[in-house]
Design a protein around this motif. Sequence first.
Motif, PDB file in Angstrom:
ATOM      1  N   ALA A 180       0.708  -1.227  -0.018  1.00  0.00           N
ATOM      2  CA  ALA A 180      -0.137   0.017  -0.017  1.00  0.00           C
ATOM      3  C   ALA A 180       0.697   1.142   0.077  1.00  0.00           C
ATOM      4  CB  ALA A 180      -0.865  -0.008   1.125  1.00  0.00           C
ATOM      5  N   PHE A 181       0.427   2.293  -0.480  1.00  0.00           N
ATOM      6  CA  PHE A 181       1.084   3.528  -0.556  1.00  0.00           C
ATOM      7  C   PHE A 181      -0.039   4.694  -0.469  1.00  0.00           C
ATOM      8  CE2 PHE A 181      -0.061   2.664  -4.825  1.00  0.00           C
ATOM      9  CZ  PHE A 181      -0.473   3.763  -5.542  1.00  0.00           C
ATOM     10  N   TRP A 182       0.373   5.725   0.095  1.00  0.00           N
ATOM     11  CA  TRP A 182      -0.417   7.100   0.062  1.00  0.00           C
ATOM     12  C   TRP A 182      -0.368   7.608  -1.008  1.00  0.00           C
ATOM     13  CZ3 TRP A 182      -4.384   9.279   2.420  1.00  0.00           C
ATOM     14  CH2 TRP A 182      -4.671  10.510   2.482  1.00  0.00           C
ATOM     15  N   ASP A 183      -1.551   8.022  -1.619  1.00  0.00           N
ATOM     16  CA  ASP A 183      -1.664   8.698  -2.908  1.00  0.00           C
ATOM     17  C   ASP A 183      -2.162  10.218  -2.404  1.00  0.00           C
ATOM     18  OD1 ASP A 183      -2.275  10.081  -5.330  1.00  0.00           O
ATOM     19  OD2 ASP A 183      -2.764   8.548  -6.133  1.00  0.00           O
ATOM     20  N   ALA A 184      -1.234  11.123  -2.373  1.00  0.00           N
ATOM     21  CA  ALA A 184      -1.755  12.728  -1.625  1.00  0.00           C
ATOM     22  C   ALA A 184      -2.563  13.335  -2.893  1.00  0.00           C
ATOM     23  CB  ALA A 184      -0.734  13.397  -1.392  1.00  0.00           C
ATOM     24  N   SER A 185      -2.674  13.220  -4.017  1.00  0.00           N
ATOM     25  CA  SER A 185      -3.258  13.785  -5.080  1.00  0.00           C
ATOM     26  C   SER A 185      -4.794  13.168  -4.917  1.00  0.00           C
ATOM     27  CB  SER A 185      -2.944  13.422  -6.353  1.00  0.00           C
ATOM     28  OG  SER A 185      -2.878  12.216  -6.797  1.00  0.00           O
ATOM     29  N   ARG A 186      -4.974  12.097  -4.328  1.00  0.00           N
ATOM     30  CA  ARG A 186      -6.109  11.522  -4.083  1.00  0.00           C
ATOM     31  C   ARG A 186      -6.802  11.537  -2.928  1.00  0.00           C
ATOM     32  NH1 ARG A 186      -8.043   7.397  -8.311  1.00  0.00           N
ATOM     33  NH2 ARG A 186      -6.406   7.138  -9.787  1.00  0.00           N
ATOM     34  N   GLY A 187      -5.818  11.716  -1.988  1.00  0.00           N
ATOM     35  CA  GLY A 187      -6.323  11.717  -0.460  1.00  0.00           C
ATOM     36  C   GLY A 187      -6.849  10.091  -0.182  1.00  0.00           C
ATOM     37  N   GLN A 188      -6.224   9.399  -0.852  1.00  0.00           N
ATOM     38  CA  GLN A 188      -6.394   7.936  -0.333  1.00  0.00           C
ATOM     39  C   GLN A 188      -5.243   7.107  -0.455  1.00  0.00           C
ATOM     40  OE1 GLN A 188      -9.740   7.385  -3.157  1.00  0.00           O
ATOM     41  NE2 GLN A 188     -10.830   6.571  -1.349  1.00  0.00           N
ATOM     42  N   TYR A 189      -5.194   5.742   0.069  1.00  0.00           N
ATOM     43  CA  TYR A 189      -4.389   4.883  -0.045  1.00  0.00           C
ATOM     44  C   TYR A 189      -4.525   3.943  -1.194  1.00  0.00           C
ATOM     45  CZ  TYR A 189      -3.444   6.242   5.017  1.00  0.00           C
ATOM     46  OH  TYR A 189      -2.939   6.808   5.964  1.00  0.00           O
ATOM     47  N   GLY A 190      -3.482   3.614  -1.918  1.00  0.00           N
ATOM     48  CA  GLY A 190      -3.783   2.528  -2.852  1.00  0.00           C
ATOM     49  C   GLY A 190      -3.209   1.328  -2.461  1.00  0.00           C
TER      50      GLY A 190
END
Length: 463
Positions: free
Chosen positions: A148-158
């Motif tokens: 998992a990673f944090w996608d700041a542009s989405r404000g969600q984790y992938g």
Amino acid sequence: MLKRRTLLTSGASSLALAGLGVTLPAKQATAATYTGYVMGYFTESPEGNADTYALHLAVSEDGLYWTPLNQNSPVAAPTAGTSGLRDPFILRKQDGTFVILATDLSGTDFTQQNQYIHVWDSADLRSFTGYRRLHMHSMPTHTWAPEAFWDASRGQYGIVYSANSDGRDALWVNYTSDFVTVGAPQIFFDPGFNVLDGTMHITAGMNYLYYKSFADGRIYGARSTTLDPRSFDQSTYTSGVVNGGIEGAIVSKANDRDEWFLWGDSFSPVNGEFYVWSSTDIAVDAWTPLSKAQYNQPLNSKHATIAPITAIEHADLLAYWGAPDWNRIKSYNYPDSLVRHAAYVGRIDPYPFDPYADSQWRLVPGLADTAALSFESLNYPGYYLRHSDYALVLEQDDGSATFAADATYHAVSGLADANWTSFRSHNFPDRVLRHFDSELRIDPIGSDSSSTERQDATFLIVY
């Protein structure tokens, strides 16, 4: 002086070894928040003696030499699905707590279909709560090696994982805000050939995705300025490392400098070991393999994950779970080999092997001199390495003064490398422990001896 590259917890184990003259390495000063590392893994060994499909933890100060926690026993195990895990992954979330993901698979039957992954929450990696299985997709395929990673542009984790659709393995992603509910699956990375085991490494301005290619068995790196699905498809920038059976890539950055380490795991338990490469610039295709003298993996560890931790977290994990009360001993000039007993003979053999406990030793105060040490077998308590006609054998302590003297050794600076250790015989002080034709013996070796002889007599104490 006996040297170690691992940190011991406070308590009986460290006190006992301190009494043997053990010195611990000084911590490197750093202004960074993170000064240590935690590794998560499961265990396998060639004949299945160590097969334990549950979460294990180890800690390290330098990210290369590791101290297994909880005696290298599991700290958490799944209770649903297959009741076993592979490929654990530790992510520090945005709130500073951790989430642990893992493949829902016990054993080595890779034909199983499974659309779920295991998940735990943890505030501190000492307690694990909220165990659940997440349903990632409905495809008739596997769900392997979730990360998992944090996608700041989405404000969600992938959540990225390996799955097979239309006959080809690709990396898929589901987005989540809480690791309780997930969005619909979509392809994250598909370069047009079978890939497996994606791992993300995010830096300012550039994102990196390392993966295994089934086309040639190598580990490759791709990069993208965004974290959007499919943005990595045509952006592989490395020529690939290791040709053959390697997978489970990990990219770990040193906490205190611009140096990256790429870990790869041999996929077969028969050859179950990690390989490591280093680079001072992840942006270029320049990975240099490390010698196994430069790192030491936790005993029997497989398909691991590495995350940075603070000094307090490192100390708390050691205090809570404890360091092992045993050690392993690595050869200087054959760093893939460990000191072991086999058929009651002392020798060195390439790791891994079974019974793996043949290489585990309790370094106890010397039977003839408590300022020295003796090597007590972990799996044969009361049996020690002693010399007989100068050859090292494993025998039960008979209580005699002769046995005690034969089984006692003084740790001195390594004859080939002062950062390692050599062991001088107590009752034949002109002789030191060395290997010859893979068997252990004591021979007269000094500074005027050949380079090969000095290397044969030099060892490293690890876990």
